[in-house]
Design a protein around this motif. Structure first.
Motif, PDB file in Angstrom:
ATOM      1  N   HIS A 187       0.843  -1.199   0.000  1.00  0.00           N
ATOM      2  CA  HIS A 187       0.000   0.000   0.000  1.00  0.00           C
ATOM      3  C   HIS A 187       0.872   1.239   0.000  1.00  0.00           C
ATOM      4  O   HIS A 187       1.998   1.219   0.514  1.00  0.00           O
ATOM      5  N   THR A 188       0.344   2.321  -0.543  1.00  0.00           N
ATOM      6  CA  THR A 188       0.925   3.654  -0.362  1.00  0.00           C
ATOM      7  C   THR A 188      -0.002   4.423   0.558  1.00  0.00           C
ATOM      8  O   THR A 188      -1.205   4.555   0.276  1.00  0.00           O
ATOM      9  N   ILE A 189       0.552   4.901   1.658  1.00  0.00           N
ATOM     10  CA  ILE A 189      -0.244   5.506   2.721  1.00  0.00           C
ATOM     11  C   ILE A 189       0.268   6.920   2.958  1.00  0.00           C
ATOM     12  O   ILE A 189       1.483   7.144   3.055  1.00  0.00           O
TER      13      ILE A 189
ATOM     14  N   MET B  91       4.207   7.049   2.498  1.00  0.00           N
ATOM     15  CA  MET B  91       4.818   5.809   2.984  1.00  0.00           C
ATOM     16  C   MET B  91       4.397   4.642   2.092  1.00  0.00           C
ATOM     17  O   MET B  91       3.219   4.278   2.058  1.00  0.00           O
ATOM     18  N   LYS B  92       5.345   4.092   1.361  1.00  0.00           N
ATOM     19  CA  LYS B  92       5.094   2.922   0.530  1.00  0.00           C
ATOM     20  C   LYS B  92       5.563   1.696   1.301  1.00  0.00           C
ATOM     21  O   LYS B  92       6.752   1.545   1.596  1.00  0.00           O
ATOM     22  N   VAL B  93       4.609   0.837   1.640  1.00  0.00           N
ATOM     23  CA  VAL B  93       4.885  -0.272   2.553  1.00  0.00           C
ATOM     24  C   VAL B  93       4.546  -1.601   1.887  1.00  0.00           C
ATOM     25  O   VAL B  93       3.517  -1.736   1.207  1.00  0.00           O
TER      26      VAL B  93
ATOM     27  N   MET C 235       9.561  -0.545   4.238  1.00  0.00           N
ATOM     28  CA  MET C 235       8.905   0.761   4.305  1.00  0.00           C
ATOM     29  C   MET C 235       9.792   1.802   3.620  1.00  0.00           C
ATOM     30  O   MET C 235      10.968   1.933   3.947  1.00  0.00           O
TER      31      MET C 235
ATOM     32  N   GLN D  16       2.812   8.689  12.156  1.00  0.00           N
ATOM     33  CA  GLN D  16       2.830   8.396  10.724  1.00  0.00           C
ATOM     34  C   GLN D  16       3.149   6.916  10.472  1.00  0.00           C
ATOM     35  O   GLN D  16       2.484   6.243   9.675  1.00  0.00           O
TER      36      GLN D  16
ATOM     37  N   ALA E 221       0.640   3.733   8.873  1.00  0.00           N
ATOM     38  CA  ALA E 221       0.968   2.785   7.802  1.00  0.00           C
ATOM     39  C   ALA E 221       0.899   1.343   8.290  1.00  0.00           C
ATOM     40  O   ALA E 221       0.226   0.494   7.688  1.00  0.00           O
TER      41      ALA E 221
ATOM     42  N   THR F  60      -6.426   4.954   2.702  1.00  0.00           N
ATOM     43  CA  THR F  60      -4.992   5.003   3.011  1.00  0.00           C
ATOM     44  C   THR F  60      -4.437   6.421   2.937  1.00  0.00           C
ATOM     45  O   THR F  60      -3.227   6.613   3.023  1.00  0.00           O
TER      46      THR F  60
END
Length: 775
Positions: free
Chosen positions: A193-195, A302-304, A319, A376, A380, A757
């Protein structure tokens, strides 16, 4: 665990009656003779160079005593971040520059007989701007050809840390533990996901305020609403090029801070005017100035990616974070470091990869804000944990139990990274998180509500539930320190001198309770003094949830030293060795003979005997680790599918904070955090135009929760005992806010099956997503 007389009791805040009666306790509650009033001229442009500035008409206006701008103020580089020295934030600021970097940046300032004259003088200042291209997108800020926000040759980083301002790149962190790539391959399910979280204002009721003047010896006195008085003194002295001995900072009662007053944003200008005019000067921001020209929360992208096995084992966490610090870099590295160092130790996963970058943009200046990067990171990871549980068909409660750290365990992140750089080995000394999960779920009715809402009819109103666990390491390990002084009076009472800043949470009361408990005296026999850098000893200030923990340890050390002195005098009076004596109810009693002397007798003996001395002590405590505070949070929401409105119906937060020194104040901290978090999640949002100007810098258009908006909140204090803390206490100020965003997001997903998200979860955003899914 020992029984306590005062610690753990719901005693009233020592200043509660004064606050209720509106007594003059705050920075702006005094009026000094011949006081001038300062106002600041702000930039109307997001990025511009000042080709020329003409202040002659303003200076000629009757009632104006001084005008400041880049032409007549020395160029002294500094950071406004109230942090330990040398600061980990870049020196990228000067008091006034010939370049502005966001709408709301400083251009000039005026000191005049009245605010009205000062405002009129601002309108007479003529500024010739060269408009420069601006960059508002943090993902584009580091691209080749992007406008360079800090092209000045003298901006620098004091510490040997990454810093590349020519590419708008002011912090970079990489951490890798185990083998994340292998962990992802071993997973049965990989989730990505991108959050994104958004800008937010602290919204403290008291605006940033300062009054400065010269005392009878010519020393500069700065009365300020600051969370960090000693840091403020250091930075003010540096900006004004004065020896620190010539600067005295007094911190009265603070009307809320939440991190916003861990910055020096008014003090330097106010103090410079006093030096120039030799007059007292007052500088108090109005509400739009607080919104735009102080500090905000760091927005992050945040790309997780996480991996999980079908049995619920998390195999890998990756992350990638881009943090937007805005036009300047106070706290840029440490907030980013906290997103990793204080968030990821919660998870029982050995394979972790974290890459983080903080970038400059021509938007609002970010800084310290309650949650400090952990919010933050938890946003995420809280969503990712819910996604993984959903993907493998496991109840989130059981999934969290399986994958969170336990007492006696450690995390590879502890040694890999701290907020300020290299980490330190530590283990979890106390952890009641499993009990928090169980008690929170039971009080919330997790199983019943999950089952009920699984079978609810598909009408316009849908309900759902969500949960998240959090950890927040308090204090800044290997950096923060606190000192306390106490002295005994003739009647057996004590003066307690602290520099920990009470920002509304009640630390004056809590530290007095700790001191009274340590010496077995009534609370009313402790007379506490707030910060005055001429009188009270050094303390880091109020931030990082460290006041009760770190200052409390310093209080106990001070009390122990005073206890030794008391027993030494009592030994002479009773003619018995100190080991036969104990403190009891404001006196000393022999465990052998039962003989007793009162504290008042001991104090007079010490002061007036042939070996006259003052029973007094100063002690310091240094933070060696991040004590871990845990929460389990549960939210019930109702989503109106026709309007997109999200309403939080109930919220339960079970907190492991060790020993609650004052349960009422601890609950207040938790509930204040939750309301702050719900407001941030659902209603708070800066609106910018295409030129980077804030369109809603006021409480009419920037909506925060007030009393009618607050849902039913239940706080459960789950006792544990942390052997490193004062009487077993752990931090309490921030952990609850960290989990609110993902808890509500997870509850919305449970209600309508749409994963949000990107915050905030406004009706417009929710309704748009519902319509898109229908299409």
């Amino acid at each position: 665990m020992r029984d306590f007389k005062i610690v753990g009791k719901r005693v009233k805040k020592i200043d509660a009656a004064l606050l209720a009666r509106g007594k003059p306790l705050f920075t702006d509650d005094i009026k000094l003779e011949d006081m001038l009033h300062a106002r600041i001229l702000w930039s109307p442009h997001a990025h511009a160079r000042i080709r020329n500035i003409d202040t002659s008409e303003a200076e000629a206006l009757p009632g104006v005593h001084a005008v400041l701008c880049y032409k007549n103020v020395p160029r002294v580089l500094y950071t406004s971040a109230g942090q330990g020295w040398p600061e980990p934030s870049p020196y990228d600021m000067v008091m006034f520059d010939n370049k502005v970097r966001y709408v709301g940046d400083r251009v000039a300032a005026v000191a005049a007989e009245t605010e009205e004259i000062a405002e009129k003088a601002l309108r007479l200042i003529k500024v010739d701007y060269e408009i420069l291209p601006a960059v508002f997108d943090p993902e584009k800020a580091m691209e080749e050809g992007a406008p360079v926000i800090h092209d000045e040759p003298d901006c620098r980083q004091l510490l040997p840390l990454f810093y590349d301002p020519k590419h708008n790149h002011c912090a970079h962190i990489e951490v890798k533990t185990g083998d994340p790539e292998r962990g992802l391959k071993e997973a049965d399910v990989v989730v990505e996901h991108t959050i994104k979280n958004h800008y937010a204002q602290h919204c403290a009721l008291e605006p940033h305020s300062c009054i400065s003047y010269l005392d009878h010896t010519g020393r500069l006195v700065v009365r300020s609403s600051t969370q960090v008085p000693y840091y403020a003194r250091r930075i003010i002295a540096h900006c004004l090029q004065l020896p620190e001995r010539m600067v005295r900072v007094i911190k009265p009662r603070i009307g809320g801070g939440f991190g916003s007053k861990q910055e020096i944003v008014v003090e330097d200008v106010c103090a410079m005017f006093t030096l120039r005019t030799k007059r007292p000067v007052r500088l108090v921001f109005n509400r739009p100035e607080v919104f735009v020209s102080t500090r905000t929360r760091h927005p992050m992208i945040m790309k997780v990616k996480t991996g999980v096995k079908k049995d619920g084992t998390v195999t890998a966490i990756e992350m990638r974070v881009i943090s937007n610090t805005g036009a300047y870099g106070p706290h840029c590295m440490t907030v980013l470091g906290s997103t990793c160092a204080k968030t990821l130790p919660l998870y029982r996963c050995q394979n972790i990869k974290f890459i983080g970058d903080t970038v400059y943009t021509n938007l609002l200046n970010a800084g310290a804000y309650r949650g400090y990067g952990v919010l933050q990171g938890t946003f995420a990871m809280g969503i990712m944990m819910d996604e993984m549980a959903h993907a493998i068909g496991m109840d989130p409660v059981e999934f969290w139990k399986k994958n969170t750290i336990r007492v006696g365990e450690t995390s590879p992140i502890f040694s890999a990274l701290s907020e300020i750089g290299k980490g330190a080995e530590q283990k979890v000394d106390s952890c009641a998180l499993p009990e928090c999960i169980d008690r929170g779920a039971e009080a919330f009715g997790w199983k019943e509500k999950r089952e009920r809402y699984r079978n609810q009819p598909d009408g316009p109103l849908r309900r759902g539930v969500g949960m998240v666990c959090t950890v927040h390491g308090g204090t800044v390990a290997l950096l923060d320190a606190s000192s306390v002084t106490a002295k005994m009076n003739e009647d057996g009472s004590f003066n307690l001198l602290i520099s920990a800043s009470d920002v509304g949470g009640g630390c004056d009361t809590v530290l007095s309770q700790i001191f009274a408990e340590a010496l077995d005296i009534p609370l009313e026999d402790v007379v506490i003094y707030a910060t005055d850098t001429d009188v009270t000893p050094y303390d880091k200030g109020a931030y990082a949830s460290g006041t009760t923990y770190l200052s409390g340890l310093a209080v106990i050390k001070t009390a122990e030293e005073i206890k030794k002195q008391i027993l030494r005098v009592a030994s002479e009076m009773l003619n018995e060795p100190p080991e036969n004596l104990k403190l009891e109810n404001k006196g000393v009693v022999s465990t052998k003979s039962g003989s007793r002397v009162e504290f008042s007798q001991i104090a007079r003996r010490a002061m007036y005997s042939k070996n006259q001395f003052q029973i007094a002590a100063t002690a310091s405590e240094y933070s060696h680790l991040h004590p871990q505070t845990f929460t389990a949070q549960f939210a019930e929401v109702e989503v109106d599918k026709e309007t997109g409105q999200v309403k939080v119906l109930s919220y339960v937060c079970a907190v492991d904070c060790g020993t609650a020194i004052n349960p009422t104040l601890a609950e207040g901290q938790v509930e204040g955090s939750i309301v702050n978090g719900i407001s941030y999640a659902l209603t708070e949002e800066f609106i910018f135009d295409e030129n980077g100007r804030v369109l809603n810098p006021n409480f009419r258009d920037y909506k925060i929760f007030s009393a009618p908006d607050i849902p039913k909140i239940k706080t459960i204090l789950v006792p544990s005992y942390d052997p490193t803390g004062p009487f077993g206490a752990k931090p309490i100020g921030e952990p609850a806010i960290d989990g609110v965003l993902p808890t509500i997001s997870n509850a919305i997903y449970n209600a309508i099956g749409i994963r949000f998200t990107e915050s905030p979860f406004t009706p417009e955003k929710v309704l748009r997503a519902i319509k898109q899914r229908k299409r």
